[in-house]
Design a protein around this motif. Structure first.
Motif, PDB file in Angstrom:
ATOM      1  N   UNK A 189       0.801  -1.033   0.076  1.00 25.24           N
ATOM      2  CA  UNK A 189      -0.212   0.006  -0.139  1.00 25.24           C
ATOM      3  C   UNK A 189       0.899   1.163   0.140  1.00 25.24           C
ATOM      4  N   UNK A 190       0.194   2.274  -0.302  1.00 25.24           N
ATOM      5  CA  UNK A 190       1.247   3.649  -0.375  1.00 25.24           C
ATOM      6  C   UNK A 190       1.744   4.021   0.895  1.00 25.24           C
ATOM      7  N   UNK A 191       0.909   3.745   1.942  1.00 22.68           N
ATOM      8  CA  UNK A 191       1.673   3.979   3.294  1.00 22.68           C
ATOM      9  C   UNK A 191       2.849   2.898   3.484  1.00 22.68           C
ATOM     10  N   UNK A 192       2.964   1.880   3.212  1.00 23.41           N
ATOM     11  CA  UNK A 192       4.056   0.921   3.207  1.00 23.41           C
ATOM     12  C   UNK A 192       5.429   1.717   2.253  1.00 23.41           C
ATOM     13  N   UNK A 193       4.744   2.102   1.195  1.00 25.21           N
ATOM     14  CA  UNK A 193       5.823   2.909   0.304  1.00 25.21           C
ATOM     15  C   UNK A 193       6.423   3.951   0.778  1.00 25.21           C
ATOM     16  N   UNK A 194       5.665   4.722   1.612  1.00 29.40           N
ATOM     17  CA  UNK A 194       6.310   5.931   2.167  1.00 29.40           C
ATOM     18  C   UNK A 194       7.258   5.369   3.140  1.00 29.40           C
ATOM     19  N   UNK A 195       7.226   4.506   4.014  1.00 27.59           N
ATOM     20  CA  UNK A 195       8.279   4.168   5.042  1.00 27.59           C
ATOM     21  C   UNK A 195       9.457   3.500   4.272  1.00 27.59           C
ATOM     22  N   UNK A 196       9.277   2.697   3.129  1.00 23.85           N
ATOM     23  CA  UNK A 196      10.175   1.936   2.376  1.00 23.85           C
ATOM     24  C   UNK A 196      10.037   2.381   1.038  1.00 23.85           C
ATOM     25  N   UNK A 197      10.784   3.617   0.760  1.00 23.61           N
ATOM     26  CA  UNK A 197      10.818   4.162  -0.427  1.00 23.61           C
ATOM     27  C   UNK A 197      11.335   3.494  -1.675  1.00 23.61           C
ATOM     28  N   UNK A 198      11.729   2.310  -1.722  1.00 26.65           N
ATOM     29  CA  UNK A 198      12.359   1.522  -3.021  1.00 26.65           C
ATOM     30  C   UNK A 198      12.045   0.285  -2.551  1.00 26.65           C
TER      31      UNK A 198
ATOM     32  N   UNK B 150      14.247  -2.363  -2.967  1.00 25.70           N
ATOM     33  CA  UNK B 150      15.033  -3.054  -2.376  1.00 25.70           C
ATOM     34  C   UNK B 150      15.230  -2.910  -0.889  1.00 25.70           C
ATOM     35  N   UNK B 151      14.832  -1.890  -0.425  1.00 21.79           N
ATOM     36  CA  UNK B 151      14.828  -1.432   0.799  1.00 21.79           C
ATOM     37  C   UNK B 151      13.546  -2.430   1.777  1.00 21.79           C
ATOM     38  N   UNK B 152      12.514  -2.469   0.984  1.00 18.88           N
ATOM     39  CA  UNK B 152      11.359  -3.153   1.341  1.00 18.88           C
ATOM     40  C   UNK B 152      11.923  -4.812   1.483  1.00 18.88           C
ATOM     41  N   UNK B 153      12.442  -5.129   0.433  1.00 22.58           N
ATOM     42  CA  UNK B 153      12.900  -6.375   0.265  1.00 22.58           C
ATOM     43  C   UNK B 153      13.998  -6.897   1.383  1.00 22.58           C
ATOM     44  N   UNK B 154      14.828  -5.902   1.697  1.00 21.78           N
ATOM     45  CA  UNK B 154      15.800  -6.267   3.001  1.00 21.78           C
ATOM     46  C   UNK B 154      14.769  -6.151   4.106  1.00 21.78           C
ATOM     47  N   UNK B 155      13.861  -5.250   4.409  1.00 18.45           N
ATOM     48  CA  UNK B 155      13.098  -5.409   5.581  1.00 18.45           C
ATOM     49  C   UNK B 155      12.475  -6.788   5.737  1.00 18.45           C
ATOM     50  N   UNK B 156      11.700  -7.087   4.517  1.00 23.35           N
ATOM     51  CA  UNK B 156      11.139  -8.391   4.746  1.00 23.35           C
ATOM     52  C   UNK B 156      12.081  -9.753   4.816  1.00 23.35           C
ATOM     53  N   UNK B 157      13.446  -9.746   4.502  1.00 22.33           N
ATOM     54  CA  UNK B 157      14.493 -10.666   4.582  1.00 22.33           C
ATOM     55  C   UNK B 157      14.655 -10.949   6.085  1.00 22.33           C
ATOM     56  N   UNK B 158      14.820  -9.704   6.470  1.00 27.23           N
ATOM     57  CA  UNK B 158      15.672  -9.676   8.106  1.00 27.23           C
ATOM     58  C   UNK B 158      14.374  -9.587   9.100  1.00 27.23           C
ATOM     59  N   UNK B 159      13.250  -9.050   8.814  1.00 31.59           N
ATOM     60  CA  UNK B 159      12.217  -9.122   9.913  1.00 31.59           C
ATOM     61  C   UNK B 159      10.983 -10.226   9.855  1.00 31.59           C
ATOM     62  N   UNK B 160      10.974 -10.717   8.432  1.00 35.03           N
ATOM     63  CA  UNK B 160       9.812 -11.640   8.159  1.00 35.03           C
ATOM     64  C   UNK B 160      10.333 -12.690   7.501  1.00 35.03           C
ATOM     65  N   UNK B 161      11.210 -13.576   8.084  1.00 31.20           N
ATOM     66  CA  UNK B 161      11.735 -14.456   7.361  1.00 31.20           C
ATOM     67  C   UNK B 161      10.871 -15.551   7.001  1.00 31.20           C
ATOM     68  N   UNK B 162      10.052 -16.105   7.939  1.00 28.73           N
ATOM     69  CA  UNK B 162       8.868 -17.129   7.623  1.00 28.73           C
ATOM     70  C   UNK B 162       8.126 -16.626   6.470  1.00 28.73           C
ATOM     71  N   UNK B 163       7.795 -15.521   6.323  1.00 31.14           N
ATOM     72  CA  UNK B 163       6.972 -15.068   5.076  1.00 31.14           C
ATOM     73  C   UNK B 163       7.861 -15.121   3.822  1.00 31.14           C
ATOM     74  N   UNK B 164       9.148 -14.780   3.913  1.00 25.62           N
ATOM     75  CA  UNK B 164       9.931 -14.936   2.644  1.00 25.62           C
ATOM     76  C   UNK B 164      10.400 -16.219   2.414  1.00 25.62           C
ATOM     77  N   UNK B 165      10.719 -17.152   3.301  1.00 23.68           N
ATOM     78  CA  UNK B 165      11.101 -18.473   3.065  1.00 23.68           C
ATOM     79  C   UNK B 165      10.264 -19.289   3.764  1.00 23.68           C
ATOM     80  N   UNK B 166       9.699 -20.247   3.361  1.00 23.40           N
ATOM     81  CA  UNK B 166       9.024 -21.193   4.183  1.00 23.40           C
ATOM     82  C   UNK B 166       8.710 -22.745   3.179  1.00 23.40           C
TER      83      UNK B 166
END
Length: 134
Positions: free
Chosen positions: A50-59, A61-77
């Motif tokens: 959503x747009x609000x998420x894109x405001x927090x993570x403006x690119x 690659x930044x978004x993907x890095x956050x998912x990889x580090x903070x949401x590992x079960x979502x990223x790889x399962x």
């Protein structure tokens, strides 16, 4: 009286069909993002935010890095299965049961908001190890 009963039944059926269609649309968005994570396709995964998420993570690659580090079960399962859904106006909450790469069980609660164009975008994801309370 019979016409009133039929009218009520028709309204309930239409509401249920609309609910099911919105839930299916939301699940499709979540599944598309999940598949983008599997492919390491940051741009595709980011496109469902959503747009609000894109405001927090403006690119992407930044978004993907956050998912990889903070949401590992979502990223790889190993598994990713939809659970209960709730709709409140233009918002949908969708539970997802996840087994992570190490075999641990998790519960994700996705929230999505319907956009002006009618599409749904992911506004957040809360992740808890199965059996834990919020």
């Amino acid at each position: 009286m019979r016409i009133a009963a039929l009218l009520v039944a028709f309204i309930v059926a239409c509401h249920h069909a609309a609910f099911a269609g919105d839930v299916a649309a939301a699940q499709s968005v979540i599944r598309a993002q999940e598949q983008a994570f599997v492919r390491d396709d940051a741009a595709a995964a980011y496109s469902h935010a959503a747009p609000a998420i894109k405001e927090i993570f403006p690119a992407s690659d930044i978004f993907m890095s956050m998912v990889q580090s903070g949401y590992a079960p979502v990223y790889r399962h190993k598994s990713f299965e939809f659970g209960d859904s709730k709709i409140d106006g233009s918002w949908i909450a969708q539970r997802v049961h996840i087994i992570d790469a190490d075999g641990e069980a998790w519960e994700a609660l996705y929230t999505l908001e319907q956009q002006a164009d009618g599409s749904y975008k992911i506004t957040g994801c809360s992740l808890l190890k199965a059996g834990q309370s919020a």
